[in-house]
Design a protein around this motif. Structure first.
Motif, PDB file in Angstrom:
ATOM      1  N   SER A  35     -19.000  63.365  63.483  1.00  0.00           N
ATOM      2  CA  SER A  35     -18.257  63.838  62.309  1.00  0.00           C
ATOM      3  C   SER A  35     -18.904  65.082  61.720  1.00  0.00           C
ATOM      4  O   SER A  35     -18.237  66.094  61.466  1.00  0.00           O
ATOM      5  CB  SER A  35     -18.196  62.741  61.241  1.00  0.00           C
ATOM      6  OG  SER A  35     -17.493  61.611  61.696  1.00  0.00           O
TER       7      SER A  35
ATOM      8  N   ASP B 294     -12.530  64.069  66.262  1.00  0.00           N
ATOM      9  CA  ASP B 294     -11.721  63.309  67.226  1.00  0.00           C
ATOM     10  C   ASP B 294     -12.614  62.417  68.089  1.00  0.00           C
ATOM     11  O   ASP B 294     -12.246  61.276  68.409  1.00  0.00           O
ATOM     12  CB  ASP B 294     -10.912  64.258  68.111  1.00  0.00           C
ATOM     13  CG  ASP B 294      -9.798  64.955  67.341  1.00  0.00           C
ATOM     14  OD1 ASP B 294      -9.227  64.314  66.435  1.00  0.00           O
ATOM     15  OD2 ASP B 294      -9.521  66.125  67.619  1.00  0.00           O
TER      16      ASP B 294
ATOM     17  N   LEU C 248     -13.641  61.706  58.038  1.00  0.00           N
ATOM     18  CA  LEU C 248     -12.235  62.126  57.960  1.00  0.00           C
ATOM     19  C   LEU C 248     -11.976  62.932  56.687  1.00  0.00           C
ATOM     20  O   LEU C 248     -11.287  63.958  56.717  1.00  0.00           O
ATOM     21  CB  LEU C 248     -11.321  60.900  58.002  1.00  0.00           C
ATOM     22  CG  LEU C 248     -11.207  60.185  59.357  1.00  0.00           C
ATOM     23  CD1 LEU C 248     -10.535  58.825  59.184  1.00  0.00           C
ATOM     24  CD2 LEU C 248     -10.427  61.036  60.366  1.00  0.00           C
TER      25      LEU C 248
ATOM     26  N   HIS D 262     -13.351  66.421  56.887  1.00  0.00           N
ATOM     27  CA  HIS D 262     -12.558  67.303  57.740  1.00  0.00           C
ATOM     28  C   HIS D 262     -11.169  67.572  57.167  1.00  0.00           C
ATOM     29  O   HIS D 262     -10.336  68.191  57.835  1.00  0.00           O
ATOM     30  CB  HIS D 262     -12.433  66.695  59.142  1.00  0.00           C
ATOM     31  CG  HIS D 262     -13.670  66.844  59.966  1.00  0.00           C
ATOM     32  ND1 HIS D 262     -13.872  67.904  60.821  1.00  0.00           N
ATOM     33  CD2 HIS D 262     -14.789  66.085  60.044  1.00  0.00           C
ATOM     34  CE1 HIS D 262     -15.064  67.784  61.405  1.00  0.00           C
ATOM     35  NE2 HIS D 262     -15.633  66.690  60.949  1.00  0.00           N
TER      36      HIS D 262
ATOM     37  N   ARG E 291      -8.783  65.478  56.567  1.00  0.00           N
ATOM     38  CA  ARG E 291      -7.718  64.626  57.113  1.00  0.00           C
ATOM     39  C   ARG E 291      -7.462  63.488  56.123  1.00  0.00           C
ATOM     40  O   ARG E 291      -7.820  62.332  56.329  1.00  0.00           O
ATOM     41  CB  ARG E 291      -8.109  64.151  58.507  1.00  0.00           C
ATOM     42  CG  ARG E 291      -8.147  65.342  59.458  1.00  0.00           C
ATOM     43  CD  ARG E 291      -8.809  65.107  60.784  1.00  0.00           C
ATOM     44  NE  ARG E 291      -8.066  64.245  61.682  1.00  0.00           N
ATOM     45  CZ  ARG E 291      -8.212  64.247  63.009  1.00  0.00           C
ATOM     46  NH1 ARG E 291      -9.042  65.120  63.582  1.00  0.00           N
ATOM     47  NH2 ARG E 291      -7.548  63.419  63.758  1.00  0.00           N
TER      48      ARG E 291
ATOM     49  N   LYS F 123      -4.738  61.945  54.795  1.00  0.00           N
ATOM     50  CA  LYS F 123      -3.862  60.789  55.045  1.00  0.00           C
ATOM     51  C   LYS F 123      -4.571  59.749  55.905  1.00  0.00           C
ATOM     52  O   LYS F 123      -4.495  58.546  55.635  1.00  0.00           O
ATOM     53  CB  LYS F 123      -2.561  61.233  55.707  1.00  0.00           C
ATOM     54  CG  LYS F 123      -1.563  60.096  55.889  1.00  0.00           C
ATOM     55  CD  LYS F 123      -0.262  60.570  56.511  1.00  0.00           C
ATOM     56  CE  LYS F 123       0.749  59.415  56.592  1.00  0.00           C
ATOM     57  NZ  LYS F 123       0.215  58.238  57.290  1.00  0.00           N
ATOM     58  N   GLU F 124      -5.272  60.205  56.950  1.00  0.00           N
ATOM     59  CA  GLU F 124      -5.996  59.268  57.811  1.00  0.00           C
ATOM     60  C   GLU F 124      -7.129  58.586  57.055  1.00  0.00           C
ATOM     61  O   GLU F 124      -7.438  57.415  57.305  1.00  0.00           O
ATOM     62  CB  GLU F 124      -6.553  60.006  59.028  1.00  0.00           C
ATOM     63  CG  GLU F 124      -5.487  60.437  60.022  1.00  0.00           C
ATOM     64  CD  GLU F 124      -6.058  61.338  61.090  1.00  0.00           C
ATOM     65  OE1 GLU F 124      -6.428  60.834  62.164  1.00  0.00           O
ATOM     66  OE2 GLU F 124      -6.148  62.557  60.846  1.00  0.00           O
ATOM     67  N   THR F 125      -7.734  59.317  56.127  1.00  0.00           N
ATOM     68  CA  THR F 125      -8.793  58.720  55.302  1.00  0.00           C
ATOM     69  C   THR F 125      -8.254  57.504  54.560  1.00  0.00           C
ATOM     70  O   THR F 125      -8.863  56.428  54.561  1.00  0.00           O
ATOM     71  CB  THR F 125      -9.327  59.750  54.294  1.00  0.00           C
ATOM     72  OG1 THR F 125      -9.847  60.873  54.999  1.00  0.00           O
ATOM     73  CG2 THR F 125     -10.428  59.150  53.436  1.00  0.00           C
TER      74      THR F 125
ATOM     75  N   SER G 137      -9.565  62.473  48.862  1.00  0.00           N
ATOM     76  CA  SER G 137      -8.347  62.609  49.671  1.00  0.00           C
ATOM     77  C   SER G 137      -7.093  62.501  48.813  1.00  0.00           C
ATOM     78  O   SER G 137      -6.098  63.193  49.057  1.00  0.00           O
ATOM     79  CB  SER G 137      -8.335  61.543  50.770  1.00  0.00           C
ATOM     80  OG  SER G 137      -9.417  61.743  51.670  1.00  0.00           O
TER      81      SER G 137
ATOM     82  N   SER H 185      -7.634  74.477  58.347  1.00  0.00           N
ATOM     83  CA  SER H 185      -7.226  73.074  58.196  1.00  0.00           C
ATOM     84  C   SER H 185      -7.224  72.610  56.747  1.00  0.00           C
ATOM     85  O   SER H 185      -6.556  71.644  56.397  1.00  0.00           O
ATOM     86  CB  SER H 185      -8.159  72.175  59.013  1.00  0.00           C
ATOM     87  OG  SER H 185      -9.509  72.313  58.554  1.00  0.00           O
ATOM     88  N   CYS H 186      -7.993  73.269  55.887  1.00  0.00           N
ATOM     89  CA  CYS H 186      -8.065  72.828  54.487  1.00  0.00           C
ATOM     90  C   CYS H 186      -6.859  73.274  53.670  1.00  0.00           C
ATOM     91  O   CYS H 186      -6.737  72.900  52.500  1.00  0.00           O
ATOM     92  CB  CYS H 186      -9.355  73.338  53.839  1.00  0.00           C
ATOM     93  SG  CYS H 186      -9.309  75.089  53.387  1.00  0.00           S
TER      94      CYS H 186
END
Length: 642
Positions: free
Chosen positions: A316, A322, A346, A349, A351, A353-355, A380, A637-638
Motif C-alpha cells: 500500500s 492492487d 485504500l 490511494h 479509493r 468507495k472501496e474503503t 473517505s 486519481s485524487c
C-alpha cells in the motif's frame, strides 16, 4: 566492546542463602489422560469447570494437577492473576515449580510486576523450597520493567550468594536489568568481568542485550559500535539492530543493515522480515519489498496475520494498492490490524468507495475496528461528500464501539463539513472539542473558509492558527491564499511581509525514489546529486514542453518577496520535479515513476505532473505526507482533492 572503567566493583545487596535445590515432582497417581484433558482447556471458563470437577473428585490434591491448574490460570493468554493467586493459596505444599510459575506471572503483569519480588520474599520463608536458575530471570525482569534498581541490586546479591552469576541465562537478565534501569555502565562492567562472557554463544547473547540497552537509552551510536565489533553475529543480533532502527525512524539505516545481512550470507527469518518491512514501506522501496515477498514464498514462510499485515501495508505505502488487495484476499481475516492495513491503504490511494465497502465487510466479521480505521473511513466520506454517512460513522465509533475520537478524527469531520459548505457546524465542532484544537483541525477550517469565502470565520480561524503555530509557514500560506482568493492583495502583501520579518523558515522539501535498488534523494535548490547536470538539463526540457502544452505556473504558494519570474523559476526546482527528471533519464520509456515526498504536493507541482504524465506517456505515482497521487494521461486519481 565499548570501554568501561573497571575501577570499582558493583555494589549489590546480599542475603544469607541456602544452596540451590531442584525439587523433583512426585509421580501422579492419576491416569495421564486426566492431565491431557486439563491441557485441552482453551479459556478460563474451561479451566473453572475442570477446577470445580477436580475439587469435587479430590483430584486437586495431586500436586501435579494443582500445578497445571495454576500454570494455566497464571500464564495462559487469558490469564487471571487473581484466580491464580487463589489457586496457589489453596495448595497445601506448593513446590518450586508453582512458586516460579506465580513469580513469572507477576513479573509479566502490566500493572504490578514487583509483586513478583513480594512472592519471592514469601518463598524464602518456605524451608522446603529454594530458588533456582529459573526463579531469578523473572525477578530481574520485574525489576527491569518497573525500573526498580534497588530491588534489582538485591536480586543481584542473592544471585551472587548462591553462585548463579556464571549462569548465562541469569547473567543476561542481570545485564538487561541494569540497562533498563539506566545503569548501562554497570551492565557493561558485568559483561566485561564475567568469566562466561568469553564463551561464544553466551557472549553473543550478552552483546545482544547491550545493543538493546543502548537503543533503549537512545545511545544509537554506542549500540551500532557494539554490533560492528561483534566477532560473531546471530540472526537475533541482526534483528535487534534492524528492528530498533525502524522503530526510532532511522529507516534508511534499517534497510542498509538488512542489505548488509544479505551480503554476508546470513539468512533472514520471520522476525527479520516483520522488522524490516515497515522501513521498506516508509521509504517506498518497492523493489526490495517485492524481493522480501518472493523470499517468503520461496522459503515457504508462513504468512500469518502479522507478516501478512506488514506485506499489505508495504505494498500500500509503496504505491501498489492492487497487489495489496490481492494479497489481502488470501490472508486470514480474524485480526483487525490486517483490515486496518488494507482500509488505510485504500483511503491513502483515494479509493474512497472501496474503503467504505471493506469497512462494512470488516464489521460483518464481528471484529471491532481500530481508531485508525475510522480515520480512513471518515476521510473517505469527506472525499465522496457523504456528510450524513460521516456523521453516522462518527457516532457509531463513539457510541457503539466506545472509541474516543482523537484530533485526527475531528480534523476529518471539520474537513468533511467544511468542504460541504456546512461551516457553522464545522466551527461548532472546533469550539466544542474535548481538547485544544491542533493545527490540522484549524487548517481544515481555514481551507473551508477560503473555498466558500467566509472572511469573518476565516479571520477567527487564522488568529487561532497563528497563535498555535506562530512559526509554521504553512499557516501563513493558507491565510495568504484565503485573502488572495478574495482579491485583497494588500492583506496578502502584509502577510508576506510578516513572514519575512519573523524570518519563518520553510520546511525543506525532500523527495526520493528507488532506481535499480538504490534510493536517490532530492532537495529543493540542491545540486549534490552525481547526475545533477543531466537532471537540470532534463528540467529545462520539461519546462519548455510544459510551456508549449499551455501550462501556466501557479506561484500562489511562494511567500518569498520576489518577482513573478523568480517565483516561476523557483517552482521549477521543487524536489518532486527533480525526482521526475531523474526518473525520466534513468528508466526505460513506459516505466512507472514512484516518488515519495516528505511534505504535501503543492498546487503547481500537482498541475505540472499531470501535464508531464501526458507529455512523456508515463504513469507517475507520488506519495506525499497525506495521500497518494496517481498521475496518468493528464489526470490525477485524487480528482484535485488533497
Amino acid at each position: 566492546m565499548l570501554p568501561v572503567s573497571n575501577s570499582r566493583a558493583l555494589q549489590v545487596s546480599s542475603s544469607p542463602f541456602l544452596p540451590t535445590v531442584v525439587p523433583s515432582l512426585p509421580r501422579s497417581p492419576w491416569p495421564p489422560s486426566i492431565i491431557s484433558s486439563l491441557k485441552t482447556c482453551k479459556t478460563m471458563r474451561d479451566l473453572h469447570q475442570f477446577h470445580a470437577k477436580a475439587i469435587k473428585t479430590g483430584l486437586i490434591r495431586d500436586p501435579l494437577v494443582a500445578a497445571e491448574v495454576l500454570r494455566y490460570a497464571a500464564l495462559s493468554d487469558d490469564r487471571d492473576l487473581r484466580y491464580a493467586r487463589l489457586v496457589f493459596d489453596e495448595m497445601r505444599e506448593p513446590n518450586l515449580f508453582s512458586w516460579n510459575t506465580l513469580i513469572r506471572a507477576f513479573s509479566e503483569s502490566e500493572f504490578e510486576p514487583l509483586q513478583a519480588v513480594s512472592m519471592f520474599l514469601q518463598m524464602l520463608n518456605d524451608a522446603a523450597v529454594h530458588p533456582n536458575r529459573y526463579t531469578f530471570p523473572s525477578l530481574l525482569k520485574a525489576c527491569a520493567r518497573s525500573g526498580s534498581l534497588e530491588e534489582g541490586k538485591q536480586m543481584h546479591g542473592f544471585v551472587a550468594k548462591i553462585g548463579l552469576v556464571s549462569d548465562g541465562f541469569v547473567l543476561s537478565n542481570l545485564v538487561r536489568m541494569y540497562a533498563m534501569c539506566e545503569r548501562i555502565e554497570d551492565a557493561c562492567f558485568l559483561v566485561q568481568s564475567s568469566s562466561v562472557s568469553s564463551e561464544a554463544e553466551v557472549g553473543v547473547v550478552l552483546q545482544n542485550v547491550l545493543i538493546e540497552g543502548y537503543f533503549g537509552l537512545g545511545m544509537v551510536a554506542h549500540a551500532r559500535q557494539v554490533f560492528d565489533e561483534m566477532s560473531t553475529r546471530s540472526v537475533i543480533s541482526w534483528n535487534a539492530v534492524i528492528s530498533r532502527y525502524a522503530q526510532i525512524g532511522l529507516f534508511q539505516e534499517s534497510m542498509d543493515v538488512f542489505r548488509q545481512m544479505l551480503v554476508v550470507g546470513m539468512l533472514p527469518n520471520y522476525v527479520t522480515l516483520v522488522s524490516v518491512l515497515p522501513a521498506i514501506a516508509r521509504l517506498g522501496a518497492l523493489d526490495l519489498g517485492e524481493w522480501v515477498h518472493l523470499y517468503v514464498e520461496k522459503n515457504k514462510i508462513v504468512v500469518d496475520d502479522v507478516l501478512g499485515s506488514a506485506l499489505v501495508d508495504m505494498y500500500s505505502k509503496c504505491g501498489n494498492i492492487d497487489k495489496a488487495l490481492e494479497l489481502f484476499e488470501g490472508l486470514p481475516k480474524n485480526n483487525p490490524i490486517t483490515w486496518s492495513s488494507l482500509i488505510g491503504g485504500l483511503a491513502m490511494h483515494g479509493r474512497a468507495k472501496e474503503t467504505i465497502d471493506y469497512f462494512s465487510m470488516m464489521e460483518q466479521t464481528g471484529l471491532t475496528p481500530t481508531a485508525v480505521v475510522f480515520i480512513a473511513v471518515l476521510d473517505s466520506c469527506g472525499h465522496l461528500g457523504l456528510v450524513d454517512h460521516g456523521r453516522a460513522y462518527f457516532a457509531r465509533m463513539t457510541k457503539f464501539y466506545g472509541l474516543n475520537p482523537g484530533s485526527e478524527h475531528y480534523a476529518c469531520m471539520v474537513d468533511m463539513l467544511g468542504r460541504a459548505g456546512l461551516l457553522d457546524e464545522a466551527e461548532e465542532i472546533v469550539m466544542s472539542l474535548p481538547m485544544k484544537p491542533n493545527d490540522a483541525i484549524l487548517k481544515a477550517l481555514l481551507a473551508a473558509c477560503k473555498i466558500h469565502g467566509d472572511v469573518e470565520m476565516g479571520i477567527r480561524a487564522a488568529k487561532s492558527l497563528i497563535k498555535l503555530a506562530p512559526c509554521d509557514e504553512a499557516s501563513y500560506l493558507l491565510i495568504s491564499n484565503m485573502f488572495a482568493s478574495l482579491g485583497d492583495l494588500e492583506l496578502v502583501a502584509e502577510i508576506r511581509l510578516l513572514v519575512k520579518e519573523l524570518d519563518i523558515q520553510k520546511d525543506l522539501g525532500c523527495s526520493w525514489m528507488t532506481v535499480d535498488g538504490a534510493i536517490h534523494e532530492f532537495v529543493t535548490e540542491d545540486d549534490q546529486h552525481p547526475r545533477a547536470s543531466e537532471i537540470y538539463a532534463m528540467l529545462e526540457e520539461i519546462t519548455t514542453k510544459l510551456q508549449a502544452a499551455g501550462y501556466e505556473p501557479n506561484s500562489s504558494q511562494v511567500l518569498l518577496n520576489i518577482d513573478k519570474e523568480e517565483k516561476d523559476n523557483f517552482l521549477n526546482y521543487h524536489s518532486e520535479k527533480k525526482a521526475v527528471a531523474f526518473g525520466l533519464i534513468s528508466t526505460r520509456p513506459g516505466t512507472t515513476l514512484r516518488i515519495m515526498k516528505n511534505l504535501r504536493v503543492c498546487p503547481d507541482c500537482h498541475s505540472s505532473l499531470k501535464f508531464i504524465s501526458k507529455i512523456y506517456c508515463r504513469s507517475i505515482v507520488v506519495r506525499d505526507m497525506k495521500r497518494f497521487h496517481h498521475f496518468e494521461n493528464g489526470v490525477c486519481s485524487c480528482n484535485d482533492y488533497w
